[in-house]
Design a protein around this motif. Structure first.
Motif, PDB file in Angstrom:
ATOM      1  N   VAL A  62       0.111  -1.009   0.447  1.00  0.00           N
ATOM      2  CA  VAL A  62       0.314   0.335   0.341  1.00  0.00           C
ATOM      3  C   VAL A  62       1.162   1.263  -0.328  1.00  0.00           C
ATOM      4  O   VAL A  62       0.709   2.208  -0.304  1.00  0.00           O
ATOM      5  CB  VAL A  62      -0.999   0.298   1.096  1.00  0.00           C
ATOM      6  CG1 VAL A  62      -0.431  -0.010   2.478  1.00  0.00           C
ATOM      7  CG2 VAL A  62      -1.760   1.054   0.628  1.00  0.00           C
ATOM      8  N   ALA A  63       2.133   1.337   0.509  1.00  0.00           N
ATOM      9  CA  ALA A  63       2.749   2.514   0.634  1.00  0.00           C
ATOM     10  C   ALA A  63       3.556   3.231  -0.760  1.00  0.00           C
ATOM     11  O   ALA A  63       3.444   3.961  -0.859  1.00  0.00           O
ATOM     12  CB  ALA A  63       3.494   2.197   1.665  1.00  0.00           C
ATOM     13  N   GLY A  64       3.806   1.472  -0.857  1.00  0.00           N
ATOM     14  CA  GLY A  64       4.389   2.047  -2.736  1.00  0.00           C
ATOM     15  C   GLY A  64       3.646   2.509  -3.518  1.00  0.00           C
ATOM     16  O   GLY A  64       3.854   3.378  -4.601  1.00  0.00           O
ATOM     17  N   VAL A  65       2.409   1.815  -3.390  1.00  0.00           N
ATOM     18  CA  VAL A  65       0.713   2.473  -3.847  1.00  0.00           C
ATOM     19  C   VAL A  65       0.650   4.049  -4.195  1.00  0.00           C
ATOM     20  O   VAL A  65       0.739   4.696  -4.585  1.00  0.00           O
ATOM     21  CB  VAL A  65      -0.112   1.582  -4.203  1.00  0.00           C
ATOM     22  CG1 VAL A  65      -1.682   2.072  -5.237  1.00  0.00           C
ATOM     23  CG2 VAL A  65      -0.048   0.115  -4.809  1.00  0.00           C
ATOM     24  N   VAL A  66       0.442   4.196  -2.309  1.00  0.00           N
ATOM     25  CA  VAL A  66      -0.105   5.890  -2.295  1.00  0.00           C
ATOM     26  C   VAL A  66       1.483   6.966  -2.418  1.00  0.00           C
ATOM     27  O   VAL A  66       1.558   7.818  -3.159  1.00  0.00           O
ATOM     28  CB  VAL A  66       0.278   5.924  -0.182  1.00  0.00           C
ATOM     29  CG1 VAL A  66       0.437   7.239   0.077  1.00  0.00           C
ATOM     30  CG2 VAL A  66      -0.787   4.847   0.033  1.00  0.00           C
ATOM     31  N   ARG A  70       0.902   9.764  -5.202  1.00  0.00           N
ATOM     32  CA  ARG A  70       1.236  11.263  -4.557  1.00  0.00           C
ATOM     33  C   ARG A  70       2.701  11.697  -5.583  1.00  0.00           C
ATOM     34  O   ARG A  70       2.972  12.445  -5.859  1.00  0.00           O
ATOM     35  CB  ARG A  70       1.835  11.222  -3.235  1.00  0.00           C
ATOM     36  CG  ARG A  70       0.479  10.784  -2.155  1.00  0.00           C
ATOM     37  CD  ARG A  70       1.460  11.269  -0.907  1.00  0.00           C
ATOM     38  NE  ARG A  70       1.834  11.948  -0.617  1.00  0.00           N
ATOM     39  CZ  ARG A  70       2.542  12.784   0.597  1.00  0.00           C
ATOM     40  NH1 ARG A  70       2.982  12.139   0.882  1.00  0.00           N
ATOM     41  NH2 ARG A  70       2.899  14.276   0.677  1.00  0.00           N
ATOM     42  N   ALA A  71       2.892  10.212  -6.275  1.00  0.00           N
ATOM     43  CA  ALA A  71       4.051  11.399  -7.422  1.00  0.00           C
ATOM     44  C   ALA A  71       3.226  11.989  -8.257  1.00  0.00           C
ATOM     45  O   ALA A  71       4.117  13.131  -9.562  1.00  0.00           O
ATOM     46  CB  ALA A  71       5.415  10.671  -7.332  1.00  0.00           C
ATOM     47  N   ALA A  72       1.846  12.140  -9.108  1.00  0.00           N
ATOM     48  CA  ALA A  72       0.943  12.619  -9.873  1.00  0.00           C
ATOM     49  C   ALA A  72       1.154  14.103  -9.644  1.00  0.00           C
ATOM     50  O   ALA A  72       0.829  14.757 -10.070  1.00  0.00           O
ATOM     51  CB  ALA A  72       0.498  11.796 -10.372  1.00  0.00           C
ATOM     52  N   GLY A 144       3.657   3.709 -10.666  1.00  0.00           N
ATOM     53  CA  GLY A 144       4.297   4.375 -10.979  1.00  0.00           C
ATOM     54  C   GLY A 144       3.203   5.919 -11.363  1.00  0.00           C
ATOM     55  O   GLY A 144       1.897   5.283 -11.277  1.00  0.00           O
ATOM     56  N   PRO A 145       3.304   7.112 -11.016  1.00  0.00           N
ATOM     57  CA  PRO A 145       2.775   8.269 -11.404  1.00  0.00           C
ATOM     58  C   PRO A 145       1.844   8.371 -12.904  1.00  0.00           C
ATOM     59  O   PRO A 145       0.686   8.753 -12.880  1.00  0.00           O
ATOM     60  CB  PRO A 145       3.104   9.711 -11.247  1.00  0.00           C
ATOM     61  CG  PRO A 145       4.154   8.995 -11.644  1.00  0.00           C
ATOM     62  CD  PRO A 145       5.178   7.624 -11.402  1.00  0.00           C
ATOM     63  N   GLU A 146       2.125   7.101 -13.987  1.00  0.00           N
ATOM     64  CA  GLU A 146       1.607   7.066 -15.202  1.00  0.00           C
ATOM     65  C   GLU A 146      -0.307   6.279 -14.561  1.00  0.00           C
ATOM     66  O   GLU A 146      -0.562   6.524 -15.142  1.00  0.00           O
ATOM     67  CB  GLU A 146       1.981   6.012 -16.073  1.00  0.00           C
ATOM     68  CG  GLU A 146       2.369   4.968 -15.629  1.00  0.00           C
ATOM     69  CD  GLU A 146       3.280   4.674 -14.891  1.00  0.00           C
ATOM     70  OE1 GLU A 146       3.662   3.778 -14.209  1.00  0.00           O
ATOM     71  OE2 GLU A 146       4.056   5.272 -14.085  1.00  0.00           O
TER      72      GLU A 146
END
Length: 320
Positions: A62-66, A70-72, A144-146
């Motif tokens: 979950v932390a990696g997806v969050v 947020r990188a967007a 990733g943010p994509e």
């Protein structure tokens, strides 16, 4: 944009698709993602975007997806992890990564929660404020943010688009190996044959069961939500019914990696999807539970039947 083309008329085209579906595929499919975050931010204006991660014991991912969401940057106005009843450290990891966490009983507190993913997504509409809602599963890896950029692109560039589905190559991740494809077993064995029979206008959708999609709040509040794993295909069929095929778009998000479930769990998922499609098609609208009989091999005594009850639950449109 895909090179498939068509006249929009009924009947088979050169690709084997009907002309209507081929024309839709050409106009409403983007592969790969052509927009940058900066381009979409310039188009975003006053539109607000909420990203929702439904989560049930996803402490490892979950932390990696969050962080990917947020990188967007300023494309996203809020990131909400919907706690579907986690008993591990999912909530802590999500908070540490910068998400807001909402438990099911915090939303619409006078209404006892029903089981299933659809309930989590339905309640997320009351837990968020965005004009556009982006749903991203919390068990993804190497994301990733994509995932945000791709799903928002059609909604910010095409006013008539109301629902955007992500599609991707899905590796089959086994205990110690990873096969290039084969992860979408229920899609190929259940969802796609059902759509071909009961909703052929949706046959151009690459990932009808995919958990990464975005939609305008106005649409989502008008749709019923199936309670279990049939929620995604139900939203797709209901959008077609109330808004038409051209309101749907899809975007290539590359590769989607997540944990793959065993065949017994996929059998339950397939049963829920079957019930939802038959209901939407008007073939079987009964809500009677089904006892799915599966078998396990054990010793001593050989094979043993295991009965798993499949309920068909759901909620009416939030707007009601």
């Amino acid at each position: 944009m895909s090179e498939v083309s068509g006249s929009g008329l009924s009947g088979p085209g050169p690709s084997g698709l009907s002309d209507e579906v081929a024309s839709w595929f050409a106009r409403r499919t983007w592969q790969p993602v052509p927009w940058s975050p900066a381009e979409l931010l310039a188009l975003k204006g006053s539109t607000t975007v909420s990203v929702v991660l439904p989560a049930l014991n996803e402490e490892e991912t979950v932390a990696g997806v969050v962080s990917a969401v947020r990188a967007a940057g300023d494309l996203v106005d809020e990131v909400v992890v919907m706690d579907g009843g986690c008993t591990d450290r999912t909530v802590l990891r999500a908070l540490e990564a910068g998400a807001r966490v909402v438990a099911l009983d915090e939303v619409l507190p006078g209404l006892p929660p029903l089981p299933g993913k659809g309930e989590v997504l339905w309640r997320s509409l009351a837990a968020t404020k965005g004009d556009v809602i982006v749903f991203v599963d919390a068990d993804l890896v190497e994301v990733g943010p994509e995932v945000v950029t791709g799903l928002l692109g059609p909604l910010l560039t095409e006013p008539d688009v109301q629902l955007v589905k992500g599609f991707y190559r899905r590796p089959l991740r086994l205990a110690n190996t990873e096969q290039r494809s084969g992860g979408g077993r229920v899609t190929e064995l259940m969802a796609r044959p059902l759509l071909a029979r009961f909703a052929p206008r949706l046959s151009g959708v690459v990932q009808p069961l995919g958990g990464e999609y975005a939609a305008r709040r106005d649409l989502l509040t008008r749709l019923p939500f199936a309670g279990g794993y049939g929620v995604e295909i139900a939203l797709l069929m209901d959008t077609l019914r109330i808004a038409g095929l051209d309101a749907i778009a899809q975007v290539d998000l590359g590769v989607r990696k997540h944990r793959n479930r065993d065949l017994a769990d996929l059998g339950v998922m397939a049963s829920e999807i079957l019930a939802v499609v038959l209901d939407r098609a008007g073939v079987d609208e009964a809500v009677t539970p089904v006892d799915l009989v599966q078998f396990q091999e054990g010793t001593p005594g050989g094979w043993h039947p295991v009965v798993r009850r499949v309920e068909r639950t759901g909620r009416g449109p939030v707007r009601r």
